[in-house]
Design a protein around this motif. Structure first.
Motif, short mmCIF file in Angstrom:
data_model
loop_
_atom_site.label_atom_id
_atom_site.label_comp_id
_atom_site.label_asym_id
_atom_site.label_seq_id
_atom_site.Cartn_x
_atom_site.Cartn_y
_atom_site.Cartn_z
N ASN A 1 -23.22 -74.51 -21.19
CA ASN A 1 -24.22 -75.57 -21.02
C ASN A 1 -24.87 -75.61 -19.65
O ASN A 1 -26.05 -75.95 -19.54
CB ASN A 1 -23.59 -76.93 -21.34
CG ASN A 1 -23.44 -77.13 -22.84
OD1 ASN A 1 -24.15 -76.50 -23.63
ND2 ASN A 1 -22.52 -77.99 -23.23
N PRO B 1 -14.98 -85.94 -20.40
CA PRO B 1 -14.46 -84.59 -20.59
C PRO B 1 -14.65 -83.75 -19.32
O PRO B 1 -15.70 -83.80 -18.70
CB PRO B 1 -15.30 -84.02 -21.74
CG PRO B 1 -15.91 -85.20 -22.40
CD PRO B 1 -16.10 -86.21 -21.32
N GLY C 1 -14.90 -79.66 -13.33
CA GLY C 1 -14.83 -80.98 -12.71
C GLY C 1 -16.14 -81.53 -12.18
O GLY C 1 -16.25 -82.73 -11.91
N GLU D 1 -20.99 -82.32 -29.62
CA GLU D 1 -20.25 -81.07 -29.79
C GLU D 1 -18.76 -81.27 -29.55
O GLU D 1 -18.35 -82.29 -28.97
CB GLU D 1 -20.85 -79.96 -28.91
CG GLU D 1 -20.77 -80.17 -27.42
CD GLU D 1 -21.52 -79.06 -26.66
OE1 GLU D 1 -22.72 -79.21 -26.42
OE2 GLU D 1 -20.88 -78.06 -26.29
N SER E 1 -16.44 -80.22 -27.47
CA SER E 1 -16.00 -80.56 -26.12
C SER E 1 -16.24 -82.03 -25.80
O SER E 1 -15.45 -82.68 -25.13
CB SER E 1 -16.77 -79.74 -25.07
OG SER E 1 -16.54 -78.38 -25.23
C1 PLP Z 1 -19.66 -78.58 -18.73
C2 PLP Z 1 -19.25 -79.54 -19.74
C3 PLP Z 1 -18.29 -80.51 -19.47
C4 PLP Z 1 -17.51 -80.61 -18.18
O1 PLP Z 1 -18.24 -80.40 -17.00
P1 PLP Z 1 -17.56 -79.67 -15.75
O2 PLP Z 1 -18.53 -79.81 -14.68
O3 PLP Z 1 -17.33 -78.25 -16.14
O4 PLP Z 1 -16.26 -80.36 -15.52
C5 PLP Z 1 -17.97 -81.39 -20.47
N1 PLP Z 1 -18.55 -81.34 -21.68
C6 PLP Z 1 -19.49 -80.42 -21.97
C7 PLP Z 1 -20.11 -80.43 -23.32
C8 PLP Z 1 -19.87 -79.50 -21.02
O5 PLP Z 1 -20.78 -78.58 -21.31
#
Ligand code: PLP
Length: 460
Positions: free
Chosen positions: A187, A294, A298, A401, A403
């Motif tokens: 992402n 999530p 970080g 999604e 995550s």
């Molecule tokens: C990148 C991402 C996170 C977490 O972000 P970080 O900066 O990597 O901690 C959480 N959820 C989704 C869908 C992401 O793409």
């Protein structure tokens, strides 16, 4: 590193290593009213020399400055993306009462039923314009800041200008002489790639093995160079950094260390405050705010938490969600080793279906900043994500999604009385931060949804 020693002094490491679902209260959290006493005193484990500097009152980034920059760019954004209202990249805060009710139901152990005290909201960064994830905050901000610098250094732009001129061909020509690079699980690559390509930069995205095929395809269709690595996220970032260093005209977006990314994310705290006020939702001593985010490396949840703590202080309690197979921030904070330990050091593979969270080593910058600001972390089995995804779709007609579903699991811990921070009550406000989803192609959505429905049905 002596892992057995580490486990002995810190029993939670044993549970983390076994990939159990764990809830961890941060003993250094500096909130008033926490069981830790609100001292915010950081005790380093024996043998750790360097002291964290992330005391809760230390200014890391200037949120007002970042917001002012985003406002300067609004006329440009509006011009090239007319669908972005007023050129401001922001998402809705949506109350989800039907989901709240569904979460209380017995699903035969697929999810643990949770009775939520207070109101439940979803922060829909899953639907942020342009790149459909929380990365649109930090990633796009950093690219815009770089573009502003290049344009100003070349004497073609000043702060007083109407930034919509940046869409003119002479700027594309200028930016075409510069490049942007980033390493990503997906992402961040989308956000950086889409905005850089729009401005006219040459852009390379170094994708880790976890990145979904459609994300690579989409970027390539926009003229982005996508390099793929059989290795994990850390390796993709390292390679990106190396290649970028060799080119003085290349700006490397460093997901592990960037204060610009962090600043872009942190603006969310200020906007959230305005958004809650506009809806008449009060946050004060009697109306506490609980936020579930999530976490991968970080940066995104860390920046958002930083912003939230700046604007809500002790009235806000933030928690990070991580996969049981990639709990890098919990491990870094609980061990006190921050980025000096990887989940692989304790025998965890780092492999998870939560592709956005598939990171084995936390950002040093963020771990440091979270040491006294974060109330705690929890880990989530991948098996929980799809049922949550299906439930949210069924109850609220919202797709996020896998995550992005991880945050929901925090509710059972906080509402179940596991937190050292003050327990929620009927006046409390819970915000689950939905971090991505809007770019996911229809066929992928369908297969996630079906997977979730099947899990829920099997339990009936
Ligand atoms: C990148 C991402 C996170 C977490 O972000 P970080 O900066 O990597 O901690 C959480 N959820 C989704 C869908 C992401 O793409």
């Amino acid at each position: 590193m002596n892992i057995e020693e580490l486990k002995k002094g810190n029993p939670v490491i044993e549970d983390i290593a076994a990939c159990r679902e764990v809830f961890w209260n941060n003993p250094d959290c500096a909130c008033k009213g926490c069981a830790c006493g609100g001292s915010g005193q950081v005790e380093q484990p024996a043998g750790q020399a360097d002291q964290p500097s992330g005391q809760a009152d230390q200014k890391l980034v200037d949120i007002d400055e970042a917001e002012a920059r985003l406002i300067r760019f609004a006329p440009f954004i509006e011009k090239v993306y007319p669908e972005v209202l007023d050129g401001i990249i922001e998402s809705d805060l949506t109350e989800i009462p039907d989901m709240k009710e569904a979460l209380a139901a017995d699903t035969g152990g697929v999810l643990d039923p949770v009775r939520i005290q207070g109101r439940l909201f979803l922060k829909c960064d899953s639907h942020l314009p342009i790149s459909g994830s929380v990365k649109a905050r930090g990633g796009i901000y950093e690219v815009l800041k770089f573009a502003e610098k290049v344009a100003m250094d070349n004497g073609m732009l000043s702060e007083e200008d109407d930034y919509s001129i940046l869409a003119e061909p002479r700027f594309r020509e200028l930016f075409g002489r510069y490049s942007v690079a980033v390493g990503s699980t997906g992402n961040l690559g989308l956000s950086i790639g889409i905005m850089s390509a729009k401005l006219g930069f040459q852009v390379t995205v170094h994708m880790s093995a976890d990145a979904r095929q459609w994300k690579k395809d989409m970027l390539r269709s926009k003229g982005v160079i996508v390099k793929e690595y059989p290795d994990d996220y850390e390796a993709a970032v390292a390679q990106g950094r190396r290649e970028a260093e060799a080119d003085p005209n290349c700006h490397f977006v460093d997901d592990e260390n960037s204060l610009d990314l962090f600043a872009g994310y942190s603006v969310a705290g200020k906007r959230l405050k305005q958004q809650l006020e506009a809806r008449g939702v009060t946050i004060d001593e009697e109306h506490r705010l609980y936020v579930y985010l999530p976490c991968g490396v970080g940066g995104a949840p860390g920046g958002v938490t930083y912003g939230i703590k700046e604007y809500f202080g002790d009235k806000a309690y933030c928690y990070f969600a991580e996969p049981t197979h990639a709990p890098c921030m919990m491990l870094g904070l609980a061990s006190g080793l921050h980025n000096r330990i990887s989940v692989k050091d304790i025998g965890i593979d780092g492999i998870t279906e939560a592709d956005g969270l598939a990171v084995g080593r936390a950002s040093a910058l963020v771990a440091d900043a979270m040491q006294t600001r974060l109330c705690g972390c929890f880990t989530v089995n991948d098996s929980r994500l799809y049922p949550i995804l299906a439930m949210l779709e069924d109850t609220e007609d919202l797709f996020i999604e896998p995550s992005a579903c991880a945050g929901f699991e925090g509710l059972k811990h906080i509402c179940g009385g596991e937190a050292d921070c003050p327990a929620p009550d009927e006046n409390s406000v819970h915000i689950v931060w939905a971090t991505g989803g809007n770019m996911v192609p229809e066929n992928e959505r369908e297969s996630y949804y079906i997977k979730g429905c099947k899990a829920l049905e099997a339990a009936e």
